[in-house]
Design an enzyme around this catalytic site. Sequence first.
Site, PDB file in Angstrom:
ATOM      1  N   GLU A 139      -4.788   4.274  34.791  1.00  0.00           N
ATOM      2  CA  GLU A 139      -4.237   3.729  33.530  1.00  0.00           C
ATOM      3  C   GLU A 139      -3.144   2.704  33.812  1.00  0.00           C
ATOM      4  OE1 GLU A 139      -6.132   4.727  30.945  1.00  0.00           O
ATOM      5  OE2 GLU A 139      -5.049   3.037  30.077  1.00  0.00           O
TER       6      GLU A 139
HETATM    7  C1  LIG Z   1      -9.572   9.823  39.414  1.00  0.00           C
HETATM    8  C2  LIG Z   1      -9.618   8.454  38.839  1.00  0.00           C
HETATM    9  C3  LIG Z   1     -10.005   8.279  37.527  1.00  0.00           C
HETATM   10  C4  LIG Z   1     -10.072   7.008  36.975  1.00  0.00           C
HETATM   11  N1  LIG Z   1     -10.571   6.838  35.704  1.00  0.00           N
HETATM   12  C5  LIG Z   1     -10.870   5.583  35.271  1.00  0.00           C
HETATM   13  C6  LIG Z   1     -11.589   5.382  34.059  1.00  0.00           C
HETATM   14  O1  LIG Z   1     -11.927   6.321  33.346  1.00  0.00           O
HETATM   15  N2  LIG Z   1     -11.926   4.111  33.719  1.00  0.00           N
HETATM   16  C7  LIG Z   1     -11.591   3.041  34.483  1.00  0.00           C
HETATM   17  O2  LIG Z   1     -11.928   1.928  34.116  1.00  0.00           O
HETATM   18  N3  LIG Z   1     -10.876   3.191  35.626  1.00  0.00           N
HETATM   19  C8  LIG Z   1     -10.520   4.440  36.043  1.00  0.00           C
HETATM   20  N4  LIG Z   1      -9.844   4.614  37.225  1.00  0.00           N
HETATM   21  C9  LIG Z   1      -9.429   3.450  37.983  1.00  0.00           C
HETATM   22  C10 LIG Z   1      -7.934   3.249  37.999  1.00  0.00           C
HETATM   23  O3  LIG Z   1      -7.475   2.849  36.741  1.00  0.00           O
HETATM   24  C11 LIG Z   1      -7.610   2.262  39.127  1.00  0.00           C
HETATM   25  O4  LIG Z   1      -7.809   2.965  40.340  1.00  0.00           O
HETATM   26  C12 LIG Z   1      -6.214   1.707  39.031  1.00  0.00           C
HETATM   27  O5  LIG Z   1      -6.089   0.865  37.909  1.00  0.00           O
HETATM   28  C13 LIG Z   1      -5.827   0.894  40.279  1.00  0.00           C
HETATM   29  O6  LIG Z   1      -6.826  -0.001  40.671  1.00  0.00           O
HETATM   30  P1  LIG Z   1      -7.335   0.010  42.186  1.00  0.00           P
HETATM   31  O7  LIG Z   1      -7.706   1.410  42.528  1.00  0.00           O
HETATM   32  O8  LIG Z   1      -8.368  -1.021  42.369  1.00  0.00           O
HETATM   33  O9  LIG Z   1      -6.064  -0.347  43.044  1.00  0.00           O
HETATM   34  P2  LIG Z   1      -5.566  -1.826  43.397  1.00  0.00           P
HETATM   35  O10 LIG Z   1      -5.609  -2.684  42.194  1.00  0.00           O
HETATM   36  O11 LIG Z   1      -6.287  -2.297  44.605  1.00  0.00           O
HETATM   37  O12 LIG Z   1      -4.052  -1.552  43.751  1.00  0.00           O
HETATM   38  C14 LIG Z   1      -3.617  -1.108  45.053  1.00  0.00           C
HETATM   39  C15 LIG Z   1      -2.090  -1.213  45.092  1.00  0.00           C
HETATM   40  O13 LIG Z   1      -1.696  -2.585  44.917  1.00  0.00           O
HETATM   41  C16 LIG Z   1      -0.819  -2.709  43.813  1.00  0.00           C
HETATM   42  N5  LIG Z   1      -1.102  -3.962  43.110  1.00  0.00           N
HETATM   43  C17 LIG Z   1      -2.301  -4.452  42.741  1.00  0.00           C
HETATM   44  N6  LIG Z   1      -2.148  -5.616  42.089  1.00  0.00           N
HETATM   45  C18 LIG Z   1      -0.830  -5.866  42.039  1.00  0.00           C
HETATM   46  C19 LIG Z   1      -0.027  -6.900  41.497  1.00  0.00           C
HETATM   47  N7  LIG Z   1      -0.544  -7.919  40.836  1.00  0.00           N
HETATM   48  N8  LIG Z   1       1.315  -6.824  41.653  1.00  0.00           N
HETATM   49  C20 LIG Z   1       1.872  -5.784  42.292  1.00  0.00           C
HETATM   50  N9  LIG Z   1       1.185  -4.777  42.818  1.00  0.00           N
HETATM   51  C21 LIG Z   1      -0.158  -4.810  42.695  1.00  0.00           C
HETATM   52  C22 LIG Z   1      -1.063  -1.483  42.935  1.00  0.00           C
HETATM   53  O14 LIG Z   1       0.077  -1.139  42.170  1.00  0.00           O
HETATM   54  C23 LIG Z   1      -1.394  -0.421  43.994  1.00  0.00           C
HETATM   55  O15 LIG Z   1      -0.209   0.137  44.488  1.00  0.00           O
HETATM   56  C24 LIG Z   1      -9.710   5.897  37.766  1.00  0.00           C
HETATM   57  C25 LIG Z   1      -9.280   6.073  39.079  1.00  0.00           C
HETATM   58  C26 LIG Z   1      -9.259   7.331  39.621  1.00  0.00           C
HETATM   59  C27 LIG Z   1      -8.870   7.476  41.074  1.00  0.00           C
END
Ligand SMILES: Cc1cc2nc3c(=O)[nH]c(=O)nc-3n(C[C@H](O)[C@H](O)[C@H](O)COP(=O)(O)OP(=O)(O)OC[C@H]3O[C@@H](n4cnc5c(N)ncnc54)[C@H](O)[C@@H]3O)c2cc1C
Length: 569
Positions: free
Chosen positions: A428
């Site tokens: 989220e």
């Molecule tokens: C159990 C689980 C349930 C989930 N449920 C849903 C769901 O129902 N629907 C859905 O759509 N998604 C869902 N997600 C996805 C979740 O919302 C994402 O994992 C989350 O938004 C982070 O994206 P990412 O994993 O690609 O991490 P990344 O975007 O790769 O981020 C990795 C790190 O980099 C940082 N970062 C990335 N971009 C920036 C920036 N511009 N500036 C500063 N820091 C940055 C982040 O804060 C983080 O620390 C779920 C994930 C999990 C693990």
Amino acid sequence: MTYRAPVSDYQFIFDHIVDFSAVLNSESFSDVDQDTVLAILEEAGKLASDVIAPLDRGGDLNPAQLVDGVVKTSPGFADALGQVAEGGWIGMLASPDNGGMGLPLTVGTAVNDMMSGACLALSLYPLMCQGQIEALEHHASDDLKAVYLPKLVSGEWCGTMNLTEPGAGSDVGALRTKAERNGDGSYSITGQKIFITWGDNDFSENVCHLVLARLPDGAPGTKGISLFMVPKVIPNEDGSLGEKNSLHVVSLEHKLGIHGSPTCVMEYDGAKGWLVGEEHQGMKCMFTMMNNARLGVGVQGVGIAEAATQKALAYAQGRVQGKSPLGNEGAGIIDHADVRRMLATMRADTFVARSIALACGVALDLGRTVPEQQARGAFLIPIAKAFSTDIGHEVAQTGVQVHGGMGYIEETGAAQYARDARITSIYEGTNGIQAMDLVGRKLMDGGEAAFALLDEIETFAEAARATLPKRAIAVWNSAETLREGLETVLTLPMNDRFGVAVPFLRAFARVLGGYFHLKAAIAEGGDGPRSRLAAFYIKRMLPEHRALLAQVRLGAQDIYALSPEDLTV
Ligand SMILES: Cc1cc2nc3c(=O)[nH]c(=O)nc-3n(C[C@H](O)[C@H](O)[C@H](O)COP(=O)(O)OP(=O)(O)OC[C@H]3O[C@@H](n4cnc5c(N)ncnc54)[C@H](O)[C@@H]3O)c2cc1C
């Protein structure tokens, strides 16, 4: 020791900490009264304590599984979610016009806190449905509303949100899922979504996916994204179920925690979908859903913190190690100063996180008609999401520590809270992204909403000096230090703001915590358990804000001074 819903704490916070009476007196909720709210909280508390909480451990031990393409859910989940639906809890925030209860978000937030504390994995199911209902209420066409809302509100069908893709996480605008116009008002959706919470199950009649995708003429980035309703089974015009849609669950993720919540990889293979809102306006629609979902995730942290505190407290009272320094014969480890400190920290921060979440709920409820409150709600959302989930995680970790070695052994359940809580600061919108939202978009008003909150704290602290001078002065001073920090943040270029966003958000929450604890102490007349907890918080935990705000002047320069090579040993 199983979880007991803390109904009396909501009552106290409603009566003394947040201005809930203003919500009940507002035009938007003229049908809701105090007695009804209390009855609702007690009813939800019973469901959470007696029906949902007993399933938490089983869900952890028996994760959801993919069997022949269908998600088989954890034991007892189907029945309990049936009771959640029957009780009207899925539609508790939905408009009565659509069969919902039309409750204030503040009340819904308290209910979600209880459900999350009872079983986080299970509670995600109604949370996803609530978000979808809200998005449809605001943005769907009348035809879509007529088909989907009654079934979603009654709980016969359920909802998911599909943003994330392998290459598009925080950067939603990088998504690659395609939408094409079919020429008959429907669209074909093709692509893969990952991490989809409750993407399927073995008990609801239909699973309705809200999917973000790009039309061929959609601009790159977030501006060109549209939102579609893509059901697992396509409804006929009369609402009965028709043919299966071309989408399926590819696999389930193996996770650190929330094992009872099926986290699905979804494949859409030319699946039939219907537009929600306008073409290319998908992010706007999704934001409606995400705002409340963020508050919903924030209280997941509160719920876990509550459950972890209850468990640790019970354990510390029963576990005897050494003599009580207080001379109490046979007393548990709770008499050791360090254990008492840990428990007090857990209880004090759970109260702060809960109060922030409920204050955010009140602001959003009042914000339906009062623009200043709307701005306050928007400002508080990233704090409610990030601080409360950080606290959920920290409190759960401290809970493991209180249990000693038994905390690391799964049987006590303390470790499960720590594992389950971990995700809440990631999904989220990660907590880093929340903090950037706070210092970026949420300060676009020149800090007006933030300064208004600081004014309110200082006015209250000023008046409280007559009763509790030391505590009141400490809180007033903290608000003043935060004011200076806020003024500094407002002068920084955006990327420097981002370099200090996380400590700034936490400092803001710390000061809000001082305010809420002071209010609790004053409500009690300055003497009693809440006053003693307030003294503990204000003396020991509130001062953290100074160290956090000392970072604000630094911007991002010293961070970037460290090159990737410098970080390699
Ligand atoms: C159990 C689980 C349930 C989930 N449920 C849903 C769901 O129902 N629907 C859905 O759509 N998604 C869902 N997600 C996805 C979740 O919302 C994402 O994992 C989350 O938004 C982070 O994206 P990412 O994993 O690609 O991490 P990344 O975007 O790769 O981020 C990795 C790190 O980099 C940082 N970062 C990335 N971009 C920036 C920036 N511009 N500036 C500063 N820091 C940055 C982040 O804060 C983080 O620390 C779920 C994930 C999990 C693990």
